[in-house]
Write an enzyme that holds these catalytic residues in place. Structure first.
Site, PDB file in Angstrom:
ATOM      1  N   HIS A  41       2.414  12.782  -5.636  1.00 44.81           N
ATOM      2  CA  HIS A  41       1.420  13.701  -5.086  1.00 44.81           C
ATOM      3  C   HIS A  41       1.937  14.343  -3.806  1.00 44.81           C
ATOM      4  O   HIS A  41       2.458  13.665  -2.913  1.00 44.81           O
ATOM      5  CB  HIS A  41       0.113  12.955  -4.803  1.00 44.81           C
ATOM      6  CG  HIS A  41      -0.612  12.553  -6.045  1.00 44.81           C
ATOM      7  ND1 HIS A  41      -1.340  11.394  -6.148  1.00 44.81           N
ATOM      8  CD2 HIS A  41      -0.723  13.180  -7.241  1.00 44.81           C
ATOM      9  CE1 HIS A  41      -1.870  11.311  -7.365  1.00 44.81           C
ATOM     10  NE2 HIS A  41      -1.510  12.385  -8.042  1.00 44.81           N
ATOM     11  N   GLU A  44       1.022  13.267  -0.235  1.00 48.73           N
ATOM     12  CA  GLU A  44       1.347  11.870   0.028  1.00 48.73           C
ATOM     13  C   GLU A  44       2.842  11.732   0.347  1.00 48.73           C
ATOM     14  O   GLU A  44       3.466  10.711   0.084  1.00 48.73           O
ATOM     15  CB  GLU A  44       0.918  11.008  -1.163  1.00 48.73           C
ATOM     16  CG  GLU A  44      -0.588  11.115  -1.419  1.00 48.73           C
ATOM     17  CD  GLU A  44      -1.065  10.427  -2.688  1.00 48.73           C
ATOM     18  OE1 GLU A  44      -0.317   9.599  -3.245  1.00 48.73           O
ATOM     19  OE2 GLU A  44      -2.204  10.719  -3.124  1.00 48.73           O
ATOM     20  N   HIS A 193       1.991   5.529  -3.290  1.00 50.44           N
ATOM     21  CA  HIS A 193       1.018   6.586  -3.047  1.00 50.44           C
ATOM     22  C   HIS A 193       0.381   6.328  -1.679  1.00 50.44           C
ATOM     23  O   HIS A 193       0.677   5.339  -1.010  1.00 50.44           O
ATOM     24  CB  HIS A 193      -0.061   6.585  -4.142  1.00 50.44           C
ATOM     25  CG  HIS A 193       0.421   7.057  -5.469  1.00 50.44           C
ATOM     26  ND1 HIS A 193       0.110   8.293  -5.995  1.00 50.44           N
ATOM     27  CD2 HIS A 193       1.204   6.455  -6.405  1.00 50.44           C
ATOM     28  CE1 HIS A 193       0.677   8.435  -7.169  1.00 50.44           C
ATOM     29  NE2 HIS A 193       1.340   7.327  -7.452  1.00 50.44           N
ATOM     30  N   TYR A 235      -6.554   6.095 -15.577  1.00 51.07           N
ATOM     31  CA  TYR A 235      -5.860   6.482 -16.802  1.00 51.07           C
ATOM     32  C   TYR A 235      -4.767   7.506 -16.506  1.00 51.07           C
ATOM     33  O   TYR A 235      -4.849   8.270 -15.539  1.00 51.07           O
ATOM     34  CB  TYR A 235      -6.849   7.077 -17.811  1.00 51.07           C
ATOM     35  CG  TYR A 235      -7.968   6.139 -18.189  1.00 51.07           C
ATOM     36  CD1 TYR A 235      -7.801   5.194 -19.190  1.00 51.07           C
ATOM     37  CD2 TYR A 235      -9.183   6.172 -17.515  1.00 51.07           C
ATOM     38  CE1 TYR A 235      -8.828   4.307 -19.534  1.00 51.07           C
ATOM     39  CE2 TYR A 235     -10.216   5.304 -17.839  1.00 51.07           C
ATOM     40  CZ  TYR A 235     -10.024   4.371 -18.849  1.00 51.07           C
ATOM     41  OH  TYR A 235     -11.037   3.502 -19.171  1.00 51.07           O
ATOM     42  N   GLU A 254      -0.884   1.814  -2.521  1.00 49.13           N
ATOM     43  CA  GLU A 254      -1.535   2.844  -1.705  1.00 49.13           C
ATOM     44  C   GLU A 254      -1.322   2.504  -0.230  1.00 49.13           C
ATOM     45  O   GLU A 254      -1.999   1.643   0.326  1.00 49.13           O
ATOM     46  CB  GLU A 254      -3.031   2.914  -2.032  1.00 49.13           C
ATOM     47  CG  GLU A 254      -3.345   3.293  -3.475  1.00 49.13           C
ATOM     48  CD  GLU A 254      -3.263   4.798  -3.720  1.00 49.13           C
ATOM     49  OE1 GLU A 254      -2.973   5.551  -2.772  1.00 49.13           O
ATOM     50  OE2 GLU A 254      -3.495   5.211  -4.872  1.00 49.13           O
TER      51      GLU A 254
END
Length: 270
Positions: A41, A44, A193, A235, A254
């Site tokens: 991402h 990030e 992430h 998912y 994270e």
């Protein structure tokens, strides 16, 4: 790192639609293979710096015959090969960090896609690649379920985040990482992430021997929480696909806390 450390190597596994390379960094020659990735991402991007800092410290410890995290670095390099894809989404990262400037054609393209979602701040809210596809919703592990969830949330067309694409693995970056993972056949994967200080380790009801125990050890070492994945994010992610396809431990980590993109002031603590 590669220039100063002959035991490190790199290759390009893909070029994006805008011709930025998706590169790897490999350290060690051991039989046990692990694969770490960062910056699926765009906002990030701090995860890329974290992974490269780890690589720098590991390489230096190997060069000097020293230790990393109280372990002999050369012994690690003999037992393990650490494969890294430090920046899965270089196009998106360049947008969020300002390397793509206002007035550039690529900036204008992204802004046009962002206009579909005016509530998302631009460019700081951008997670996708520059084609407006969320790369961590691209993997064939409940992709249709992810599509249903995200469409219900209104993410029905290319934009800054949460658009799953027209089909799984139809983006150059996600396809390349999946193929690279199959080629390496790693014992486990870590996907970095931000944010939340949590570690996700499950996909659906697939039972992977040892996965929870290893996750608990990582949680204890980091102070993060070993957590269940939120339903709306459960998912079509990379670690979901790895768990489903390989039946081996896969983790989404994270890092940090706050609002993406996280400030560099959190770097040292992370």
């Amino acid at each position: 790192i590669v220039r100063t450390s002959p035991f490190c190597r790199t290759e390009v596994i893909a070029n994006t639609a805008f011709q930025r390379p998706v590169s790897t960094l490999v350290i060690g020659n051991g039989p046990r293979k692990v694969l770490f990735s960062a910056s699926h991402h765009a906002n990030e991007w701090i995860t890329s710096l974290i992974l490269l800092k780890f690589a720098e410290e590991l390489a230096e410890a190997i060069r000097s015959g020293g230790q990393i995290y109280d372990r002999d670095a050369r012994e690690i390099a003999e037992k393990v090969t650490v494969y890294m894809v430090p920046m899965v989404n270089p196009d998106g990262v360049d947008l969020v960090t300002g390397a793509i400037r206002e007035g550039d054609i690529q900036y204008a393209l992204a802004r046009r896609l962002a206009e579909n979602y005016p509530a998302i701040p631009f460019p700081n809210g951008w997670k996708a690649n520059l084609l407006g596809v969320d790369l961590n919703l691209q993997y064939p592990a409940g992709w249709l379920m992810a599509r249903e969830i995200k469409f219900a949330q209104g993410f029905v067309r290319p934009g800054p985040r949460d658009y799953v694409g027209r089909a799984p693995l139809n983006q150059l970056e996600s396809k390349a990482l999946a193929e690279y993972t199959r080629y390496i056949d790693p014992a486990l994967v870590l996907a970095f992430h931000s944010q939340g200080r949590e570690i996700y380790w499950q996909f659906m009801d697939i039972q992977v021997p040892g996965a929870e125990e290893l996750g608990q050890k990582m949680a204890q070492a980091s102070g993060y929480t070993l957590a269940d994945v939120p339903y709306a994010s459960g998912y079509a992610g990379y670690k979901d696909w790895f768990i489903q396809e390989f039946r081996r431990p896969g983790y989404t980590i994270e890092v940090g806390e706050g609002v993406n993109p996280l400030p560099l002031s959190q770097f040292d603590e992370i």
